[in-house]
Design a protein around this motif. Structure first.
Motif, PDB file in Angstrom:
ATOM      1  N   GLN A   1      -7.532  10.538  -6.047  1.00 56.16           N
ATOM      2  CA  GLN A   1      -8.269   9.317  -6.337  1.00 56.16           C
ATOM      3  C   GLN A   1      -7.622   8.123  -5.646  1.00 56.16           C
ATOM      4  OE1 GLN A   1      -8.405   8.309 -10.497  1.00 56.16           O
ATOM      5  NE2 GLN A   1      -9.992   6.749 -10.239  1.00 56.16           N
ATOM      6  N   ALA A   2      -6.292   8.071  -5.665  1.00 58.22           N
ATOM      7  CA  ALA A   2      -5.567   6.986  -5.000  1.00 58.22           C
ATOM      8  C   ALA A   2      -5.847   6.991  -3.502  1.00 58.22           C
ATOM      9  CB  ALA A   2      -4.069   7.106  -5.269  1.00 58.22           C
ATOM     10  N   GLU A   3      -5.799   8.187  -2.888  1.00 52.84           N
ATOM     11  CA  GLU A   3      -6.057   8.311  -1.447  1.00 52.84           C
ATOM     12  C   GLU A   3      -7.455   7.827  -1.103  1.00 52.84           C
ATOM     13  OE1 GLU A   3      -4.179   9.451   1.287  1.00 52.84           O
ATOM     14  OE2 GLU A   3      -2.555   9.066  -0.106  1.00 52.84           O
ATOM     15  N   ALA A   4      -8.423   8.190  -1.924  1.00 47.18           N
ATOM     16  CA  ALA A   4      -9.810   7.796  -1.654  1.00 47.18           C
ATOM     17  C   ALA A   4      -9.965   6.282  -1.695  1.00 47.18           C
ATOM     18  CB  ALA A   4     -10.737   8.455  -2.681  1.00 47.18           C
TER      19      ALA A   4
ATOM     20  N   PHE B   1      -7.867  -3.408   3.175  1.00 45.64           N
ATOM     21  CA  PHE B   1      -6.750  -3.776   2.308  1.00 45.64           C
ATOM     22  C   PHE B   1      -7.062  -3.353   0.883  1.00 45.64           C
ATOM     23  CE2 PHE B   1      -6.147  -6.778   5.781  1.00 45.64           C
ATOM     24  CZ  PHE B   1      -4.775  -6.725   5.971  1.00 45.64           C
ATOM     25  N   VAL B   2      -6.066  -2.799   0.204  1.00 45.41           N
ATOM     26  CA  VAL B   2      -6.213  -2.381  -1.195  1.00 45.41           C
ATOM     27  C   VAL B   2      -4.945  -2.753  -1.948  1.00 45.41           C
ATOM     28  CG1 VAL B   2      -6.528  -0.437  -2.771  1.00 45.41           C
ATOM     29  CG2 VAL B   2      -7.709  -0.442  -0.571  1.00 45.41           C
TER      30      VAL B   2
ATOM     31  N   MET C   1     -10.950  -8.154  -2.439  1.00 47.77           N
ATOM     32  CA  MET C   1     -10.079  -6.997  -2.251  1.00 47.77           C
ATOM     33  C   MET C   1     -10.198  -6.028  -3.428  1.00 47.77           C
ATOM     34  SD  MET C   1      -6.642  -8.901  -0.817  1.00 47.77           S
ATOM     35  CE  MET C   1      -5.788  -7.356  -0.477  1.00 47.77           C
ATOM     36  N   PRO C   2     -10.200  -4.716  -3.167  1.00 51.45           N
ATOM     37  CA  PRO C   2     -10.219  -3.730  -4.252  1.00 51.45           C
ATOM     38  C   PRO C   2      -8.864  -3.702  -4.972  1.00 51.45           C
ATOM     39  CG  PRO C   2     -10.919  -2.763  -2.146  1.00 51.45           C
ATOM     40  CD  PRO C   2     -10.288  -4.078  -1.846  1.00 51.45           C
TER      41      PRO C   2
ATOM     42  N   PHE D   1      -1.888  -2.018   0.402  1.00 50.23           N
ATOM     43  CA  PHE D   1      -2.073  -1.006   1.431  1.00 50.23           C
ATOM     44  C   PHE D   1      -3.006  -1.539   2.516  1.00 50.23           C
ATOM     45  CE2 PHE D   1      -0.979   1.331  -2.358  1.00 50.23           C
ATOM     46  CZ  PHE D   1      -0.194   2.376  -1.914  1.00 50.23           C
ATOM     47  N   LYS D   2      -2.684  -1.243   3.748  1.00 46.73           N
ATOM     48  CA  LYS D   2      -3.555  -1.579   4.872  1.00 46.73           C
ATOM     49  C   LYS D   2      -3.934  -0.305   5.600  1.00 46.73           C
ATOM     50  CE  LYS D   2      -3.845  -4.123   9.232  1.00 46.73           C
ATOM     51  NZ  LYS D   2      -3.127  -4.963  10.227  1.00 46.73           N
ATOM     52  N   LYS D   3      -5.232  -0.186   5.926  1.00 48.36           N
ATOM     53  CA  LYS D   3      -5.693   0.983   6.647  1.00 48.36           C
ATOM     54  C   LYS D   3      -5.162   0.930   8.080  1.00 48.36           C
ATOM     55  CE  LYS D   3      -9.953   2.241   6.063  1.00 48.36           C
ATOM     56  NZ  LYS D   3     -11.436   2.268   6.183  1.00 48.36           N
TER      57      LYS D   3
END
Length: 414
Positions: free
Chosen positions: A95-98, A105-106, A132-133, A156-158
């Motif tokens: 779930q975290a990865e998704a 940005f998360v 931002m999520p 987190f940044k993609k």
């Protein structure tokens, strides 16, 4: 005719209404031209345009200001987070990865347990940052997967395909302990990064930063980035003010404005040194005094009339220091109104309230004045300390998010 900013917001607002009409029909959107509705403009203290307010459960009392939101998607998220959960509860690594891979940005909070003051502040921050999520977890497996200590906030940044090594390296560079800022002094430059003068201003800013490394953290805020709206609101920066420079002390919540208009190396150094020497002048903001501030049982205080009313030796004043975004404050406001009605006939007792998010009263902190041993003074002191502690935690959390995000874009000068 509408200004360009009002026209743009009106279109985004209408788009948000269209999208939510089927998904959440109970949430109604509307707009009012207050140039022809003087009573409404006065009742809801509309002083700038465009202004967006959110009315809860059909009540006209103390609507929530929706500040800094300018895009349809952000309006939708803002409303959803006000009427439902503001963060996603993460229970598994998958779930975290998704969530992490779904947006650029998360923000994820890793907590020891999900029922404490830090979690509440985190959720309140999420309500005000719809761009931002936000997710949170107390899962041992999720924390272990990212090598994160609990009570840590991570942005987190993609960055494309992330294997285990990339994620671990990435997390170690962007994780920050909640409310644990090594440098309490922050100088913030507000300027559009696409302006013709940006390169020169930014070079001056970087040059000045070298001398104050470890003493003052230099932060750049792009005024063209809509997701920075909350920062503009907090510092009360208007379009006509930029480029603007402010210093913020995270411990006292005190703000300082650079006296000079030009962002030169000399002006920046002089401003920073003056602050470190304790000679910089506090920058205190205040709303205008409402025409009907004293017409209701609960008197409305702002920065400009606070001293005159509160520190009047002929009256005892009970003040509620509140923040409109706070759920606890909104629950207390109706009770405060009833208290005002109960003492309305008393000339020697005043029941009042002040929005601490719109009015700076640091220079008249109650701990700096003689304290009379009465319930009024004690209540004022208690309310102020509680609100300031919560407000400071909210600000620290938001600054952590902003700084971690900006680090990823190489905009913070350490």
């Amino acid at each position: 005719s509408l200004s360009q900013s009002s026209q743009n917001l009106s279109e985004e607002f209408a788009e948000a209404a269209r999208q939510l009409k089927k998904e959440a029909p109970r949430i109604q959107f509307g707009k009012i031209d207050v140039t022809h509705q003087h009573d409404l403009r006065k009742e809801f203290n509309i002083r700038e345009f465009p202004t967006v307010k959110f009315f809860v459960d059909g009540s006209r009392e103390d609507p929530i200001d929706c500040k800094g939101v300018r895009q349809a998607s952000a309006f939708i998220t803002w409303v959803k987070r006000r009427t439902g959960p503001s963060t996603v509860l993460i229970n598994s690594t998958d779930q975290a990865e998704a969530i992490i891979n779904a947006d650029d940005f998360v923000v994820i909070g890793f907590f020891k347990e999900l029922h404490n003051d830090s979690v509440e502040v985190f959720c309140e921050t999420a309500r005000d940052v719809p761009e931002m999520p936000f997710g949170m977890t107390a899962s041992e497996d999720v924390c272990a997967n990212y090598g994160i200590q609990k009570n840590t906030l991570v942005v987190f940044k993609k960055v494309g395909v992330q294997n285990g090594t990339d994620v671990e390296s990435f997390v170690s560079q962007t994780s920050v302990k909640i409310f644990d800022v090594p440098v309490e002094n922050h100088i913030v430059l507000f300027t559009p990064t696409n302006s013709e003068t940006f390169s020169a201003i930014y070079e001056n800013y970087k040059s000045a930063a070298v001398e104050f490394r470890g003493k003052i953290m230099f932060v750049l805020v792009d005024t063209n980035e809509t997701r920075n709206g909350r920062v503009f609101e907090y510092f009360r920066i208007r379009d006509i003010d930029v480029p603007a420079v402010r210093i913020l002390n995270l411990t006292s919540n005190a703000k300082y404005k650079m006296p000079a208009d030009e962002v030169t190396v000399e002006n920046l150094k002089e401003f920073c040194q003056s602050y470190l020497n304790g000679k910089a002048k506090l920058h205190l903001s205040s709303e205008e005094i409402p025409e009907d501030w004293d017409k209701m049982p609960v008197k409305v205080l702002v920065g400009k009339n606070f001293n005159r009313i509160v520190f009047n030796k002929t009256t005892t004043v009970f003040v509620m220091f509140y923040a409109p975004w706070s759920y606890d404050c909104r629950k207390l406001l109706p009770i405060w109104d009833k208290l005002g009605e109960q003492y309305e006939s008393r000339k020697d007792i005043i029941i009042a309230k002040i929005d601490v998010t719109a009015n700076d009263i640091l220079s008249v902190g109650l701990d700096r004045y003689p304290m009379l041993p009465n319930a009024s003074a004690m209540l004022q002191n208690t309310q102020k300390m509680l609100l300031k502690r919560r407000q400071r935690k909210m600000l620290n959390t938001f600054l952590h998010i902003s700084e971690a995000k900006e680090k990823l874009n190489s905009k913070i000068l350490l």
